[in-house]
Design a protein around this motif. Structure first.
Motif, short mmCIF file in Angstrom:
data_model
loop_
_atom_site.label_atom_id
_atom_site.label_comp_id
_atom_site.label_asym_id
_atom_site.label_seq_id
_atom_site.Cartn_x
_atom_site.Cartn_y
_atom_site.Cartn_z
N LYS A 117 0.56 1.78 -11.43
CA LYS A 117 0.39 1.61 -9.98
C LYS A 117 1.51 2.33 -9.23
CE LYS A 117 -2.86 -1.74 -10.23
NZ LYS A 117 -4.12 -1.79 -9.54
N GLY A 118 1.21 2.74 -8.03
CA GLY A 118 2.20 3.34 -7.16
C GLY A 118 2.04 2.79 -5.76
N CYS A 119 2.93 3.15 -4.90
CA CYS A 119 2.85 2.72 -3.50
C CYS A 119 1.66 3.42 -2.84
CB CYS A 119 4.14 3.06 -2.77
SG CYS A 119 4.05 2.78 -1.00
N PRO A 120 0.77 2.68 -2.19
CA PRO A 120 -0.40 3.29 -1.56
C PRO A 120 -0.20 3.68 -0.09
CG PRO A 120 -0.65 0.94 -1.52
CD PRO A 120 0.66 1.22 -2.23
N PHE A 121 1.05 3.61 0.40
CA PHE A 121 1.29 3.93 1.81
C PHE A 121 0.75 5.33 2.09
CE2 PHE A 121 3.63 4.49 5.74
CZ PHE A 121 3.65 3.21 6.24
N PRO A 122 -0.10 5.49 3.10
CA PRO A 122 -0.86 6.74 3.27
C PRO A 122 -0.04 7.99 3.62
CG PRO A 122 -1.32 5.20 5.05
CD PRO A 122 -0.45 4.48 4.07
N THR A 123 0.99 7.88 4.40
CA THR A 123 1.71 9.09 4.80
C THR A 123 2.74 9.52 3.77
OG1 THR A 123 3.22 7.75 6.13
CG2 THR A 123 1.37 8.77 7.26
N THR A 124 3.56 8.59 3.32
CA THR A 124 4.58 8.88 2.32
C THR A 124 4.74 7.66 1.41
OG1 THR A 124 5.79 10.19 3.94
CG2 THR A 124 6.99 9.54 1.98
N ARG A 125 4.51 7.86 0.15
CA ARG A 125 4.68 6.77 -0.81
C ARG A 125 6.14 6.35 -0.84
NH1 ARG A 125 0.51 6.58 -5.36
NH2 ARG A 125 -1.24 7.57 -4.37
N LYS A 126 6.37 5.06 -0.89
CA LYS A 126 7.74 4.54 -0.83
C LYS A 126 8.35 4.32 -2.21
CE LYS A 126 6.88 2.70 3.66
NZ LYS A 126 7.41 1.83 4.67
N TRP A 127 7.52 4.26 -3.23
CA TRP A 127 7.98 4.19 -4.61
C TRP A 127 6.92 4.73 -5.54
CZ3 TRP A 127 4.78 0.99 -7.37
CH2 TRP A 127 4.21 -0.11 -6.72
N LYS A 151 13.37 -3.44 -7.67
CA LYS A 151 13.51 -2.38 -6.67
C LYS A 151 12.20 -2.19 -5.90
CE LYS A 151 17.08 0.37 -8.93
NZ LYS A 151 17.39 1.65 -9.59
N ARG A 152 11.10 -2.15 -6.63
CA ARG A 152 9.80 -1.96 -5.98
C ARG A 152 9.49 -3.12 -5.04
NH1 ARG A 152 5.45 0.10 -10.54
NH2 ARG A 152 6.24 2.22 -10.78
N VAL A 153 9.69 -4.33 -5.50
CA VAL A 153 9.39 -5.49 -4.65
C VAL A 153 10.28 -5.50 -3.41
CG1 VAL A 153 9.45 -8.02 -4.54
CG2 VAL A 153 8.45 -6.89 -6.52
N ALA A 154 11.55 -5.15 -3.56
CA ALA A 154 12.46 -5.10 -2.41
C ALA A 154 11.97 -4.11 -1.36
CB ALA A 154 13.87 -4.75 -2.87
N ILE A 155 11.48 -2.96 -1.82
CA ILE A 155 10.93 -1.96 -0.89
C ILE A 155 9.70 -2.52 -0.19
CG2 ILE A 155 9.79 0.29 -0.77
CD1 ILE A 155 11.70 1.15 -3.09
N CYS A 156 8.83 -3.16 -0.94
CA CYS A 156 7.62 -3.75 -0.36
C CYS A 156 7.95 -4.82 0.68
CB CYS A 156 6.73 -4.34 -1.45
SG CYS A 156 5.96 -3.11 -2.53
N MET A 157 8.96 -5.63 0.41
CA MET A 157 9.32 -6.71 1.32
C MET A 157 9.83 -6.19 2.67
SD MET A 157 8.52 -9.55 0.10
CE MET A 157 7.49 -9.61 -1.34
N GLU A 158 10.26 -4.94 2.71
CA GLU A 158 10.73 -4.34 3.96
C GLU A 158 9.67 -3.45 4.62
OE1 GLU A 158 13.69 -5.03 5.38
OE2 GLU A 158 14.00 -6.46 3.73
N CYS A 159 8.53 -3.32 4.00
CA CYS A 159 7.50 -2.39 4.45
C CYS A 159 6.70 -2.96 5.64
CB CYS A 159 6.55 -2.09 3.29
SG CYS A 159 5.28 -0.87 3.71
N SER A 160 6.33 -2.07 6.54
CA SER A 160 5.53 -2.47 7.70
C SER A 160 4.09 -2.82 7.32
CB SER A 160 5.52 -1.34 8.74
OG SER A 160 4.95 -0.16 8.18
N ALA A 161 3.67 -2.46 6.11
CA ALA A 161 2.31 -2.74 5.65
C ALA A 161 2.20 -4.07 4.89
CB ALA A 161 1.81 -1.61 4.76
N LEU A 162 3.28 -4.83 4.83
CA LEU A 162 3.26 -6.11 4.13
C LEU A 162 2.60 -7.17 5.01
CD1 LEU A 162 4.19 -7.67 1.59
CD2 LEU A 162 6.28 -8.23 2.86
#
Length: 78
Positions: free
Chosen positions: A68-78, A35-46
């Motif tokens: 570890k958690g998602c480091p996306f600055p505005t809203t963590r994705k997982w 699930k985490r990897v799938a979210i990352c693969m769709e992320c604009s920060a990849l």
């Protein structure tokens, strides 16, 4: 302890000791990992289909580790 080289980078300077995390029960379940990897693969920060722009880590590594958690600055994705 056997060291594994980063298969994405294909350079011996990049090493990840996955065995340490596995031996100390610090990895997530296979289902959560997927699930985490799938979210990352769709992320604009990849970057280059492998690296997170904000953490600088391989997303497949970061998604595996419990702490570890998602480091996306505005809203963590997982």
């Amino acid at each position: 302890m056997k060291q594994r080289y980063c298969k994405s980078c294909q350079v011996p300077e990049v090493q990840i000791d996955i065995d340490f995390y596995i031996e100390h029960d610090r990895v997530v379940s296979d289902e959560l990992y997927e699930k985490r990897v799938a979210i990352c693969m769709e992320c604009s920060a990849l970057l280059n289909n492998k690296t997170c722009r904000f953490s600088g880590e391989l997303v497949t590594y970061r998604a595996m580790i419990k702490e570890k958690g998602c480091p996306f600055p505005t809203t963590r994705k997982w």
